[in-house]
Design a protein around this motif. Structure first.
Motif, PDB file in Angstrom:
ATOM      1  N   VAL A  95       0.830  -1.193   0.049  1.00 44.54           N
ATOM      2  CA  VAL A  95      -0.073  -0.042  -0.016  1.00 44.54           C
ATOM      3  C   VAL A  95       0.919   1.151   0.007  1.00 44.54           C
ATOM      4  N   VAL A  96       0.425   2.291  -0.684  1.00 46.11           N
ATOM      5  CA  VAL A  96       1.268   3.504  -0.773  1.00 46.11           C
ATOM      6  C   VAL A  96       0.519   4.595  -0.400  1.00 46.11           C
ATOM      7  N   VAL A  97       0.901   5.420   0.559  1.00 52.51           N
ATOM      8  CA  VAL A  97       0.129   6.651   0.959  1.00 52.51           C
ATOM      9  C   VAL A  97       1.229   7.818   0.764  1.00 52.51           C
ATOM     10  N   ASP A  98       0.706   8.870   0.562  1.00 56.14           N
ATOM     11  CA  ASP A  98       1.485  10.153   0.745  1.00 56.14           C
ATOM     12  C   ASP A  98       1.017  11.078   1.782  1.00 56.14           C
ATOM     13  N   ILE A  99       1.713  12.089   2.078  1.00 56.15           N
ATOM     14  CA  ILE A  99       1.418  12.858   3.467  1.00 56.15           C
ATOM     15  C   ILE A  99       1.297  14.447   2.908  1.00 56.15           C
ATOM     16  N   ALA A 100       1.188  14.471   1.449  1.00 58.01           N
ATOM     17  CA  ALA A 100       1.407  15.930   1.229  1.00 58.01           C
ATOM     18  C   ALA A 100       0.059  16.529   1.657  1.00 58.01           C
ATOM     19  N   SER A 101       0.231  18.236   1.748  1.00 58.81           N
ATOM     20  CA  SER A 101      -0.839  18.930   2.374  1.00 58.81           C
ATOM     21  C   SER A 101      -1.909  19.505   1.257  1.00 58.81           C
ATOM     22  N   VAL A 102      -1.852  18.900   0.062  1.00 57.38           N
ATOM     23  CA  VAL A 102      -3.061  19.359  -1.171  1.00 57.38           C
ATOM     24  C   VAL A 102      -3.122  17.827  -1.308  1.00 57.38           C
ATOM     25  N   VAL A 195      -1.285  32.877   4.625  1.00 56.02           N
ATOM     26  CA  VAL A 195      -1.159  33.816   3.563  1.00 56.02           C
ATOM     27  C   VAL A 195      -1.481  35.163   4.590  1.00 56.02           C
ATOM     28  N   MET A 196      -2.293  35.215   5.314  1.00 53.47           N
ATOM     29  CA  MET A 196      -2.857  36.396   6.224  1.00 53.47           C
ATOM     30  C   MET A 196      -1.610  36.777   7.127  1.00 53.47           C
ATOM     31  N   SER A 197      -0.885  35.962   7.489  1.00 57.32           N
ATOM     32  CA  SER A 197       0.113  35.952   8.500  1.00 57.32           C
ATOM     33  C   SER A 197       1.443  36.729   7.531  1.00 57.32           C
ATOM     34  N   SER A 198       1.586  36.069   6.450  1.00 52.27           N
ATOM     35  CA  SER A 198       2.651  36.501   5.752  1.00 52.27           C
ATOM     36  C   SER A 198       2.613  38.079   5.167  1.00 52.27           C
ATOM     37  N   LEU A 199       1.104  38.236   4.898  1.00 53.79           N
ATOM     38  CA  LEU A 199       0.890  39.628   4.368  1.00 53.79           C
ATOM     39  C   LEU A 199       1.013  40.609   5.650  1.00 53.79           C
ATOM     40  N   LEU A 200       0.589  40.378   6.554  1.00 56.37           N
ATOM     41  CA  LEU A 200       0.766  41.064   8.047  1.00 56.37           C
ATOM     42  C   LEU A 200       2.243  41.227   8.156  1.00 56.37           C
ATOM     43  N   THR A 222       0.148  36.506  15.538  1.00 52.85           N
ATOM     44  CA  THR A 222      -0.357  36.504  14.304  1.00 52.85           C
ATOM     45  C   THR A 222       0.472  36.434  13.231  1.00 52.85           C
ATOM     46  N   THR A 223       2.030  36.885  13.685  1.00 54.00           N
ATOM     47  CA  THR A 223       2.894  36.465  12.531  1.00 54.00           C
ATOM     48  C   THR A 223       3.752  35.322  12.599  1.00 54.00           C
ATOM     49  N   ARG A 224       3.501  34.601  13.797  1.00 49.25           N
ATOM     50  CA  ARG A 224       4.175  33.499  13.999  1.00 49.25           C
ATOM     51  C   ARG A 224       4.778  32.503  12.819  1.00 49.25           C
ATOM     52  N   ILE A 225       3.537  32.048  12.197  1.00 49.80           N
ATOM     53  CA  ILE A 225       3.773  31.248  11.043  1.00 49.80           C
ATOM     54  C   ILE A 225       4.249  31.791   9.542  1.00 49.80           C
ATOM     55  N   ALA A 226       4.607  33.290   9.818  1.00 52.31           N
ATOM     56  CA  ALA A 226       5.120  33.897   8.805  1.00 52.31           C
ATOM     57  C   ALA A 226       6.636  33.736   8.550  1.00 52.31           C
ATOM     58  N   ALA A 227       7.203  32.873   9.264  1.00 51.36           N
ATOM     59  CA  ALA A 227       8.393  32.398   9.426  1.00 51.36           C
ATOM     60  C   ALA A 227       8.578  31.051   8.625  1.00 51.36           C
ATOM     61  N   SER A 228       7.298  30.490   7.899  1.00 47.49           N
ATOM     62  CA  SER A 228       7.432  29.255   7.375  1.00 47.49           C
ATOM     63  C   SER A 228       8.207  29.342   6.039  1.00 47.49           C
ATOM     64  N   ASP A 229       8.511  28.091   5.160  1.00 49.04           N
ATOM     65  CA  ASP A 229       9.470  27.791   4.349  1.00 49.04           C
ATOM     66  C   ASP A 229       8.627  28.363   2.937  1.00 49.04           C
ATOM     67  N   PRO A 230       9.329  29.466   2.253  1.00 51.78           N
ATOM     68  CA  PRO A 230       8.790  29.902   1.068  1.00 51.78           C
ATOM     69  C   PRO A 230       8.500  28.923   0.006  1.00 51.78           C
ATOM     70  N   THR A 231       9.811  28.072  -0.191  1.00 48.13           N
ATOM     71  CA  THR A 231       9.655  26.961  -1.277  1.00 48.13           C
ATOM     72  C   THR A 231       8.300  26.073  -1.101  1.00 48.13           C
ATOM     73  N   TRP A 233       5.453  26.750   0.440  1.00 46.68           N
ATOM     74  CA  TRP A 233       4.368  27.257   0.387  1.00 46.68           C
ATOM     75  C   TRP A 233       3.970  27.617  -1.004  1.00 46.68           C
ATOM     76  N   VAL A 234       4.889  27.994  -1.896  1.00 43.64           N
ATOM     77  CA  VAL A 234       4.573  28.280  -3.237  1.00 43.64           C
ATOM     78  C   VAL A 234       4.088  27.106  -3.840  1.00 43.64           C
ATOM     79  N   GLN A 235       4.303  25.690  -3.631  1.00 41.05           N
ATOM     80  CA  GLN A 235       3.975  24.398  -3.992  1.00 41.05           C
ATOM     81  C   GLN A 235       2.630  24.264  -3.467  1.00 41.05           C
ATOM     82  N   ILE A 236       2.319  24.535  -2.241  1.00 43.45           N
ATOM     83  CA  ILE A 236       1.026  24.270  -1.451  1.00 43.45           C
ATOM     84  C   ILE A 236       0.106  25.263  -2.171  1.00 43.45           C
ATOM     85  N   LEU A 237       0.201  26.433  -2.358  1.00 38.96           N
ATOM     86  CA  LEU A 237      -0.631  27.419  -2.605  1.00 38.96           C
ATOM     87  C   LEU A 237      -0.933  27.273  -4.254  1.00 38.96           C
ATOM     88  N   GLY A 238       0.092  26.863  -4.981  1.00 36.26           N
ATOM     89  CA  GLY A 238      -0.209  26.714  -6.345  1.00 36.26           C
ATOM     90  C   GLY A 238      -1.002  25.501  -6.673  1.00 36.26           C
TER      91      GLY A 238
END
Length: 368
Positions: A95-102, A195-200, A222-231, A233-238
């Protein structure tokens, strides 16, 4: 919505192969190894793989001698479909599972390629840390955290049970959504906050340091998660762009409404509109599940002043335990310009007065 929730009960025998030894992949390895399951690791980065092996998350894939029961794909979203397809071909009994966020885009891509979907389950453990990489891995990372299963129409019952067993072995709370339901849900509860954290946080660029010195917990929270990995999140949001656009259109309408009101804040009805906007936020916040995913709770808060020196917070928490009160949440702050820390505690309302009185009797300075 077809979601359900349960505390999974694991029955994995192994071996388990994990492709990807970042935070989540290595944490899965540590958690399964701690339960006696044989785990074998593979990562495009030899360094990441070596670190994961060194911390005990598993053995190198080259040492695998028998067919695996399960393959976990812990790869970035943009290569997940490739790794899943390869794993299904290389391990025809697993059995094969993935754990991607999308989930929807990956499922659609695999179906387009004509792979055997009966042995594949898309999953998403809703857990993580601000740190990344195998050095940040923890075997207990998934304990009591949501783990979403997103089977396709072709997924076999055995494959679904194996995926449920993985989450159960790691102590997660198992939910089942369709891929579309999952992507809609995480767009709102995970991707929009990012997104809202990064914008703020982006508005803070170039801000004078004397202005930032006034920042309190509100800005930090409200800005704690703005430190997340940009690379990442580009994939997740896309990959979840359509769901995000629908939500952001609504945010834009609310923002335009607020701007229009603030452009003339003394106009008839302006104050009512501002109050209504804040009230709508109150109502939404009150719907967020409480501790351990239970119903929302109205906790009571109190603040304890502590000397800013080693051991004080530990002593405070020890004494609260001796008093017999459970701390539901905790936040730390510092009094500006003074060598004093502030520990904000939330407790059940019926324990508030008891705790204030008991801590005061023990010499703690308590603010209600």
């Amino acid at each position: 919505m077809s979601a359900f929730h349960s505390h999974g009960r694991g029955h994995l025998d192994g071996p388990v192969v994990v492709f990807g030894t970042g935070l989540l992949g290595a944490s899965i390895g540590l958690g399964l190894r701690g339960r006696g399951v044989s785990v074998f690791l593979s990562d495009p980065s030899p360094t990441n793989q070596a670190v994961a092996v060194d911390i005990g998350a598993g053995r190198p894939l080259s040492e695998l001698e028998k067919a695996p029961q399960l393959v976990v794909v812990a790869a970035p979203p943009d290569v997940t479909a490739d790794v899943v397809e390869r794993a299904l071909g290389e391990y025809p009994e697993a059995v094969v599972v993935d754990i991607a966020s999308v989930k929807l885009a990956i499922q659609a891509e695999l179906r387009r390629r004509g792979v055997d979907m009966s042995r594949y389950v898309g999953t998403h453990p809703m857990a993580g840390r601000e740190k990344s990489g195998p050095v940040a891995a923890r075997g207990e990372l998934f304990t009591s955290m949501p783990w979403v299963l997103c089977p396709s129409e072709e997924t076999s019952a055995d494959a679904l049970q194996t995926a449920r067993s993985l989450a159960g072995d790691l102590g997660a709370i198992v939910s089942q959504f369709t891929a579309e339901e999952h992507d809609e849900a995480v767009a709102l509860v995970s991707h929009l906050p990012q997104v809202m954290s990064s914008l703020l946080a982006s508005r803070l660029q170039g801000t004078p340091l004397h202005a930032l010195s006034l920042a309190g917990n509100g800005l930090r929270d409200t800005t704690r998660i703005a430190a997340s990995d940009p690379t990442l999140w580009v994939q997740i949001l896309g990959n979840n762009a359509a769901k995000m656009v629908d939500i952001l259109h609504g945010v834009r309408e609310d923002l335009n409404r607020l701007i229009g009101t603030l452009e003339d804040p003394t106009a008839p009805g302006a104050r009512l509109d501002l109050a209504q906007l804040i009230s709508e936020g109150n109502a939404g916040q009150a719907r967020i599940p409480g501790k351990h995913g239970g119903p929302p709770q109205a906790y009571s808060w109190l603040t304890v002043l502590v000397d800013d020196r080693p051991g004080q917070i530990a002593r405070l928490l020890t004494e609260i335990g001796e008093i017999g009160v459970n701390v539901e949440d905790l936040r730390l702050d510092h009094s500006s310009g003074q060598n004093v820390g502030m520990v904000e505690l939330s407790v059940m309302p019926n324990k508030h007065d008891l705790l204030v009185e008991a801590l005061t009797d023990r010499g703690w300075r308590v603010l209600q």
